[in-house]
Enzyme design. Structure first.
Site, PDB file in Angstrom:
ATOM      1  N   ASP A  10      12.656  -3.440 -17.672  1.00 35.92           N
ATOM      2  CA  ASP A  10      12.826  -3.847 -16.357  1.00 35.92           C
ATOM      3  C   ASP A  10      14.112  -4.951 -16.693  1.00 35.92           C
ATOM      4  OD1 ASP A  10      12.380  -4.479 -13.601  1.00 35.92           O
ATOM      5  OD2 ASP A  10      11.629  -6.222 -14.072  1.00 35.92           O
ATOM      6  N   CYS A  73      11.072  -0.582 -13.467  1.00 33.00           N
ATOM      7  CA  CYS A  73      11.746  -1.300 -12.565  1.00 33.00           C
ATOM      8  C   CYS A  73      12.165  -0.257 -11.180  1.00 33.00           C
ATOM      9  CB  CYS A  73      13.214  -1.462 -13.384  1.00 33.00           C
ATOM     10  SG  CYS A  73      14.559  -1.806 -12.114  1.00 33.00           S
ATOM     11  N   CYS A 184       9.842  -3.335  -5.439  1.00 32.74           N
ATOM     12  CA  CYS A 184      10.561  -3.951  -6.773  1.00 32.74           C
ATOM     13  C   CYS A 184       9.409  -4.736  -7.477  1.00 32.74           C
ATOM     14  CB  CYS A 184      11.650  -5.046  -6.105  1.00 32.74           C
ATOM     15  SG  CYS A 184      12.134  -5.788  -7.571  1.00 32.74           S
ATOM     16  N   HIS A 186       9.407  -6.769  -9.364  1.00 34.62           N
ATOM     17  CA  HIS A 186       9.264  -8.292  -9.355  1.00 34.62           C
ATOM     18  C   HIS A 186       8.320  -8.954  -8.135  1.00 34.62           C
ATOM     19  CE1 HIS A 186      12.838  -8.450 -11.992  1.00 34.62           C
ATOM     20  NE2 HIS A 186      12.427  -9.730 -12.206  1.00 34.62           N
TER      21      HIS A 186
HETATM   22  N1  DGL Z   1      12.386  -5.446 -10.865  1.00 28.06           N
HETATM   23  C1  DGL Z   1      13.243  -4.520 -10.517  1.00 28.06           C
HETATM   24  C2  DGL Z   1      12.999  -3.663  -9.525  1.00 28.06           C
HETATM   25  O1  DGL Z   1      11.885  -3.249  -9.536  1.00 28.06           O
HETATM   26  C3  DGL Z   1      14.822  -4.997 -10.446  1.00 28.06           C
HETATM   27  C4  DGL Z   1      15.232  -6.310  -9.704  1.00 28.06           C
HETATM   28  C5  DGL Z   1      16.687  -6.433  -9.967  1.00 28.06           C
HETATM   29  O2  DGL Z   1      16.856  -6.658 -11.109  1.00 28.06           O
HETATM   30  O3  DGL Z   1      17.186  -6.395  -8.894  1.00 28.06           O
HETATM   31  O4  DGL Z   1      13.673  -3.030  -8.671  1.00 28.06           O
END
Ligand code: DGL
Length: 269
Positions: A10, A73, A184, A186
């Site tokens: 990620d 990600c 996402c 995160h």
């Molecule tokens: N965790 C990532 C996602 O799922 C990336 C977030 C990022 O780097 O902008 O999109």
């Protein structure tokens, strides 16, 4: 038996949402994780840059001799995976298909919210899968670019997080969705703040967890890790500060990862 590791990557901490579930579902498997903390965020970048970063990340994991790769990600899964499919010798799985499938399955009123990075929302990837899995559904989308820096700085449920959650999610909540894809990886780290705002009737989908469940179909007796564990069952690599990843990653995984995180120069791959 195949005792090579599962590679997961990620742009930063978010992919640990997949790692945690893989550890839980497949306790014998070994995992090597890469968090591209030196180049986070991916979600506000151009498709060309996301493609380049995705190639680098995959090449790094291949150098650790992995048997499969999970792109934990949402951004790389939606903007890059469709383009690179078939380029590499190991199977590569993304989070979008698994997350869209689960949302399509659990919604009762067929109103699904999708939140993600700017690149993910722009790609339309979740919509594409949802329209296949549940053609009756209606989707409501919102890019939430401020969520990633909040997570990377440990603001999991602080007053500033609550304020940003309200700002981004108001329209989706007003639309009456009963299911919200945290598109996402995160975002599940902000789950408490998001759940509080959306209310108990809305099911939150974490595509990182869903891709781990999806691996149940992919890890077979032929390619599973034997139950004899090696010393380095879990290893973590980052492209920036080791200490902040150890601290925040450890909180999220609920286990100390100090001493297991190494810094690499990702531009070399
Ligand atoms: N965790 C990532 C996602 O799922 C990336 C977030 C990022 O780097 O902008 O999109």
């Amino acid at each position: 038996m195949d005792n090579r590791k599962i590679g997961v990557f990620d742009s930063g901490l978010g992919g640990l949402t997949a790692v945690k579930e893989i550890m839980h579902l497949f306790p014998d498997e070994s995992i090597v994780y890469f968090g591209d903390t030196g180049r986070v965020p991916y979600g506000t970048r151009s498709k060309e840059t996301i493609l380049k970063y995705t190639h680098d990340d995959i090449n790094f994991l291949l150098s650790r001799d992995v048997k499969m790769i999970v792109i934990a990600c949402g951004t790389a899964s939606s903007a890059a995976l469709p383009e690179i499919k078939g380029e590499f010798d190991v199977p590569i799985y993304g989070v979008v298909d698994a997350g869209a499938y689960e949302a399509s399955r659990v919604t009762k009123n067929n109103k699904i919210g999708i939140i993600g990075t700017t690149a993910t929302i722009k790609s339309g990837a979740y919509n594409k899968y949802i329209s296949e899995y549940n053609p009756k559904s209606q989707t409501f989308e919102m890019a939430c670019p401020l969520f990633v820096p909040l997570v990377e700085n440990g603001h999991f449920n602080t007053p500033v997080t609550k304020l940003v959650v309200e700002e981004y999610l108001k329209d989706i909540r007003d639309a009456g969705v009963d299911t919200l894809i945290l598109g996402c990886t995160h975002y599940p780290l902000l789950k408490n703040a998001i759940a509080e705002y959306m209310g108990d009737d809305v099911t939150l989908i974490s595509p990182g967890e869903e891709v781990a469940k999806f691996l149940r179909k992919k890890i077979t007796p032929e390619n599973a890790h034997s139950s004899v564990r090696d010393d380095e069952q879990y290893s973590y690599y980052v492209s920036d500060s080791v200490s902040s990843f150890e601290e925040l990653g450890g909180i999220f995984l609920e286990t100390k990862i100090n001493g297991k995180v190494n810094k690499i120069d990702i531009e070399e791959y």
